[in-house]
Design a protein around this motif. Structure first.
Motif, short mmCIF file in Angstrom:
data_model
loop_
_atom_site.label_atom_id
_atom_site.label_comp_id
_atom_site.label_asym_id
_atom_site.label_seq_id
_atom_site.Cartn_x
_atom_site.Cartn_y
_atom_site.Cartn_z
N HIS A 153 0.97 -1.18 0.01
CA HIS A 153 -0.21 -0.05 0.06
C HIS A 153 1.14 1.24 -0.23
O HIS A 153 2.02 1.22 0.49
CB HIS A 153 -0.87 0.02 1.16
N PRO A 154 0.55 2.40 -0.64
CA PRO A 154 1.45 3.35 -0.73
C PRO A 154 1.56 4.10 0.57
O PRO A 154 2.89 4.72 0.87
CB PRO A 154 0.22 4.72 -1.38
N TRP A 193 2.25 2.01 8.61
CA TRP A 193 1.14 2.06 7.45
C TRP A 193 0.05 3.04 8.11
O TRP A 193 -0.08 3.00 9.20
CB TRP A 193 0.84 0.67 7.02
N ARG A 194 -0.58 3.08 7.29
CA ARG A 194 -1.86 3.86 7.56
C ARG A 194 -3.40 2.90 7.52
O ARG A 194 -3.46 2.28 6.43
CB ARG A 194 -2.39 4.83 6.81
N GLN A 195 -3.96 2.47 8.62
CA GLN A 195 -5.09 1.68 8.61
C GLN A 195 -6.36 2.57 8.77
O GLN A 195 -6.66 3.07 9.67
CB GLN A 195 -5.06 0.64 9.81
N GLY A 247 -1.50 -12.06 7.53
CA GLY A 247 -1.77 -10.96 8.25
C GLY A 247 -1.56 -9.35 7.79
O GLY A 247 -2.09 -8.46 7.94
N TRP A 248 -0.54 -9.51 6.50
CA TRP A 248 -0.41 -8.29 5.77
C TRP A 248 -1.85 -7.91 4.94
O TRP A 248 -2.19 -6.79 5.08
CB TRP A 248 0.34 -8.46 4.61
N ILE A 249 -2.57 -8.75 4.50
CA ILE A 249 -3.99 -8.66 3.78
C ILE A 249 -4.83 -8.06 4.84
O ILE A 249 -5.68 -7.13 4.72
CB ILE A 249 -4.45 -9.86 3.19
N THR A 250 -4.94 -8.71 5.95
CA THR A 250 -6.18 -8.32 7.01
C THR A 250 -5.68 -7.14 7.51
O THR A 250 -6.59 -6.19 7.94
CB THR A 250 -5.93 -9.39 8.18
N ALA A 251 -4.44 -6.65 7.61
CA ALA A 251 -3.93 -5.09 8.01
C ALA A 251 -4.30 -4.08 6.92
O ALA A 251 -3.89 -3.02 7.12
CB ALA A 251 -2.76 -5.29 8.52
N GLY A 252 -4.39 -4.75 5.76
CA GLY A 252 -4.74 -3.61 4.84
C GLY A 252 -3.20 -2.85 4.06
O GLY A 252 -3.33 -1.94 3.64
N LEU A 253 -2.21 -3.94 3.93
CA LEU A 253 -0.87 -3.49 3.73
C LEU A 253 -0.55 -3.64 2.38
O LEU A 253 0.50 -3.25 1.81
CB LEU A 253 0.14 -4.31 4.55
#
Length: 261
Positions: A153-154, A193-195, A247-253
């Motif tokens: 993610h940006p 990151w930004r969630q 974990g990366w996907i569920t965190a929106g990474l």
């Protein structure tokens, strides 16, 4: 150049570079000399930059206190003149300034704290991007998984810290007494990151940090799992890799998953 444009340029150099040419364009006041009058503008400019730094580095300010922060910030203003019209970007060089400038360089926790706050600010301001959902992964057949490549993610970035600055930051954020500053035997590997609209971070174990760094460089999932096999039990490498990916996907990474060649 018109007289007005020249006067503007002289005024700017007087503020930014300490050039006194502009004083020839200013009259003494009834109570103060021209250098004192112009000094008000110089002081106001520097003070505004310091105020912007306080806003960008709130917890570093809290950690070292008003006097030391202002002294440090004014030193940064003198050493790193602003080149941006947007104050948001003025303190981008603060971590490197603290890392390389005495006496701050003797206290590595200061540059680490500044770097962490910078990374969180950058995550907050980063561009929006779609996020991969677990249901998206169901569309990939098992035989193509080894070729999957991932785009962060940006807002996502990595940061290694040499001190316990992350623990100090968390304590300050929670209005708790921070631990004493200490160097670490191994760097703290942070993922920032930004969630939704909230910038956040977590520390990664060495294995996951390696996988993230390589994935961010375009290495496909199959090769990532081979690399994981060198860290721990080779038989469970694919499962560990899938767990990190989950974990990366569920965190929106992640913003994109694609099948590479």
């Amino acid at each position: 150049m018109s007289d007005f444009a020249r006067q503007q340029a002289d005024f700017q150099r007087g503020i930014l570079d300490g050039d006194d040419t502009v004083l020839a364009e200013i009259l003494d006041g009834p109570r103060e000399k021209r250098d004192v009058l112009f000094g008000v503008y110089r002081h106001a400019y520097g003070s505004r930059l310091v105020e912007a730094m306080r806003n960008d580095h709130e917890l570093l300010h809290l950690y070292i206190g008003d006097e030391m922060f202002d002294e440090m910030a004014h030193a940064y203003v003198r050493a790193c003149p602003s080149t941006h019209s947007n104050l948001r970007w003025f303190s981008q060089g603060l971590p490197e300034f603290l890392r390389s400038t005495a006496p701050y360089a003797d206290h590595a926790v200061l540059s680490d704290l500044a770097a962490l706050e910078k990374a969180l600010n950058d995550a907050f301001d980063a561009a929006d991007g779609k996020t991969v959902d677990l249901t998206d992964m169901a569309g990939f057949a098992p035989e193509v998984w080894s070729g999957l490549r991932f785009e962060p993610h940006p807002s996502a970035s990595r940061l290694d810290l040499a001190t316990n600055a992350a623990a100090i930051w968390l304590a300050l954020k929670n209005d708790e007494t921070p631990p004493d500053a200490a160097g670490l035997e191994q760097p703290a590997r942070l993922l920032i990151w930004r969630q939704d609209v909230t910038p956040m971070f977590r520390e990664l174990p060495p294995e996951e940090a390696m996988m993230w760094d390589e994935a961010a460089n375009g290495i496909p999932f199959g090769v990532l799992c081979e690399m994981l096999a060198t860290y721990d039990d080779p038989d469970s490498a694919a499962g560990r890799g899938a767990g990190y990916l989950h974990g990366w996907i569920t965190a929106g990474l992640l913003t994109t998953v694609s099948v590479g060649s």
